[in-house]
Design an enzyme around this catalytic site. Structure first.
Site, PDB file in Angstrom:
ATOM      1  N   GLU A   1      43.899  20.915  41.222  1.00  0.00           N
ATOM      2  CA  GLU A   1      45.131  20.501  41.887  1.00  0.00           C
ATOM      3  C   GLU A   1      44.902  19.440  42.968  1.00  0.00           C
ATOM      4  O   GLU A   1      45.858  18.802  43.421  1.00  0.00           O
ATOM      5  CB  GLU A   1      45.828  21.715  42.501  1.00  0.00           C
ATOM      6  CG  GLU A   1      46.422  22.640  41.439  1.00  0.00           C
ATOM      7  CD  GLU A   1      47.131  23.850  42.024  1.00  0.00           C
ATOM      8  OE1 GLU A   1      46.834  24.190  43.192  1.00  0.00           O
ATOM      9  OE2 GLU A   1      47.964  24.446  41.334  1.00  0.00           O
TER      10      GLU A   1
ATOM     11  N   GLU B   1      29.295  36.440  33.013  1.00  0.00           N
ATOM     12  CA  GLU B   1      29.099  36.610  34.451  1.00  0.00           C
ATOM     13  C   GLU B   1      27.789  37.326  34.783  1.00  0.00           C
ATOM     14  O   GLU B   1      27.357  37.338  35.937  1.00  0.00           O
ATOM     15  CB  GLU B   1      30.260  37.369  35.077  1.00  0.00           C
ATOM     16  CG  GLU B   1      30.338  38.834  34.719  1.00  0.00           C
ATOM     17  CD  GLU B   1      31.427  39.545  35.519  1.00  0.00           C
ATOM     18  OE1 GLU B   1      31.087  40.520  36.204  1.00  0.00           O
ATOM     19  OE2 GLU B   1      32.596  39.121  35.462  1.00  0.00           O
TER      20      GLU B   1
END
Length: 277
Positions: free
Chosen positions: A81, A112
């Protein structure tokens, strides 16, 4: 270890399936209200991290986010963004999620848990000691994130972290740890809730403050935003009208010519100055 994590402790609410819709929503909202208060307590820690990020980026460095699951998605979201909002390059703030972009939509099994994978991912961007690495993990125990910070520190790269447990392995690795202790989740262990909200708010604060300090905001306006749709063009026109006290038609012509709010303002003010000489 998992039994000691605050984020994994049993919810303060029980028999959720027996609650009415209103009770569920009200209780979740009450829990969410505690998040800003938890962030307020660690503003000094956020301050220190922001200042070092600003220093590095002022000298040509970049900011990297690494995370897995919800934490990774939030990092990628914040990074993605910044270019349209502040008109910065796509490689100024970079978000990396365990398992790659496919993990933004679907869970990637065991990604992960690979302690070496983050550093491999970071190597694709030639990370160096000019940059800052911020690891995001609600639990503070994610091997992908911890491994990334460990390797970065070996290369004298400044590290920070956002976690929601105290004294976690991740926080112990970070030069600038931020511990957002929001307590047990409404649904036990569902860290996409309060923990995720806290992480999102902290990331908003970090990137926004850095962008302001780097001169990407004028007054309170996003003068470098990319004019990628009609709404943003209209916003840009209004910015010019407000700043220069000119008519809408004139503001539109300026923006159409210069393709940027900042450039429009600078060009107009330069012209006025020259006329007054």
């Amino acid at each position: 270890m998992i039994n000691k994590l605050i984020t994994e402790q049993s919810s303060d609410y029980n028999n959720l399936e027996q609650m009415s819709t209103t009770e569920l929503l009200t209780n979740m909202n009450n829990e969410d209200k505690t998040v800003p208060l938890a962030i307020e307590k660690v503003i000094p820690s956020i301050n220190k991290l922001v200042d070092v990020i600003h220093e590095k980026m002022s000298n040509g460095g970049r900011l990297f986010y690494i995370g897995a699951g919800t934490s990774g998605r939030l990092g990628v979201l914040d990074a993605s963004e910044c270019p349209p909002t502040y008109g910065v390059s796509d490689d100024w703030i970079i978000g990396i999620i365990a398992g790659g972009d496919i993990a933004l939509r679907k869970a990637v099994e065991n990604a992960e848990d690979d302690a070496d994978l983050a550093w491999q991912n970071l190597q694709e961007y030639a990370i160096s000691d000019k940059d800052v690495l911020l690891g995001i993990a609600a639990s503070g125990t994610t091997p992908y994130v911890i491994g990334g910070l460990q390797k970065a520190k070996e290369q004298n790269i400044i590290t920070g972290c956002i976690t929601c447990n105290q004294n976690s392995p991740l926080a112990l690795e970070a030069d600038y740890p931020i511990e957002l202790v929001v307590g047990p989740e409404f649904v036990t262990g569902s860290t996409r809730m309060k923990a995720g909200t806290a992480q999102k708010l902290a990331l908003n604060m970090i990137s926004t403050t850095v962008m302001i300090k780097l001169g990407r905001v004028k007054g309170n306006k996003m003068v470098d935003m990319k004019l990628s749709n009609k709404k943003l063009v209209s916003r840009g026109v209004k910015m010019i009208m407000d700043e220069l006290t000119v008519e809408e038609s004139f503001a539109k012509r300026l923006l159409k010519k210069h393709k940027s709010v900042r450039k429009s303002l600078e060009a107009y003010k330069k012209e006025i100055k020259e006329l007054n000489l």
